[in-house]
Scaffold this motif. Sequence first.
Motif: not given
Length: 424
Positions: A376, A379-380, A384-391, A394
């Motif tokens: 977390q 990313m902050k 700053q990834l979202t969606g598929e890139q964040l998944e 993870r």
Amino acid sequence: MTATRLSDLPARGIDQHKVVPAANAGQPSRETLALNGGLVIDPATKAIAPNISMSVNNVLTSGDGPFSADGVDDLTALPFLYARWTNPTVRQLEQRLAALEGADDAVATATGLAAIGATFFTFLKKGDHLILSDICYAGANELARRILPDYGIEVTPVNMSRPEDVAAAFRPNTRLVHCESPCNPILRLTDLAAIAELARKHGALMSVDSTLATPVATQPLLLGVDLVIHSLTKFINGHGDALGGVVCGRKELVEKIRSRAGVYLGAAMPAMNAWLIMRGIDTLFPRIRTISESAAKIAAFLQGHSAVEAVTYPGLASHPQHDLAKRQMGMFGGILTFQVRDPGQMAQQLAEHLKVVHYAFSLGHQRSIVVLLDTQEIMKSTYQLTGEQLEDYRRFAGHGVFRLSVGLEATDDLIVDLDQAISV
């Protein structure tokens, strides 16, 4: 300074402006080049260890060199004039690193980030487009995504482990693809040959930050990469006492960096740092071999520990890109990550109870270092990834990973220390 080429052994020196190629038929091995590439025997004292030329200025006669570097195609073809342009000690370091990477030449910088910045600001201008690995060294990521757009440069972060995503990201104005393999901190790999082929197809250059791999494990230029970047501060120096960076590649690309960013951005490497880093390179091959062997044993131990939920290391069969690692890496390096159920609590345990391993940032030292990289928080602050890139992040990192940089301590001592601190 007069010296003979390395290939003319037993004399070990080479011409101050020439670079020894990587080992081929009749050429020394890279293990030997790690010790002797670029080495100049002192003509007066016959000293074997490289000299440290701390002088900013060198005497010259009229006509030796220009007042300005502007318009000079190859600064290394000039006599040594001013240390920000070229320095004898730094030049020896550049030659040795070029030899290890099989490059025509190399340009050293004050830090690893300076080497990345030099590459970006040499080959990108207003209206150009950069494809960037969405996970890479935080300084590089933030420089690209926060600073380059201020200069009219478009940046697209892409998961470099997916060639199809990289292919879809190209635009007519794409000039550079920058990746990192293994990437810091999640140790995801990039198929360097595949991405290099895509870059060539679209008329773009490709640079790779190979800091975690080192020249011992991977030779990106042989896979089609144009420019190889290292933070010399890490494994190549290996002693945690000198900052430095380097870019290696074809002569015309390196000289463009030197005459542009090397001169005008001012991030010149100090001679003392170059000398310290060359001292580190002397033992690079045995150090990386020892560290890699130790890291593999520690990764296997952690994988079987009841308090550890996941371990990521390219040498483990469980790594999702293990087959690529076997093809692309001669050994699997000294960085591994692991996950636990409660990262915050474990971070406190490790900081309080470790006796051999140090709880600290950075990596690539002779001493083992571990630190929590909270998903977390990172990313902050950085990705700053979202969606598929964040998944996808993870899948490698969960809620946070402990990045362990393995040092030269006895492997059994490291395992015992980690076990007692994790099991508190």
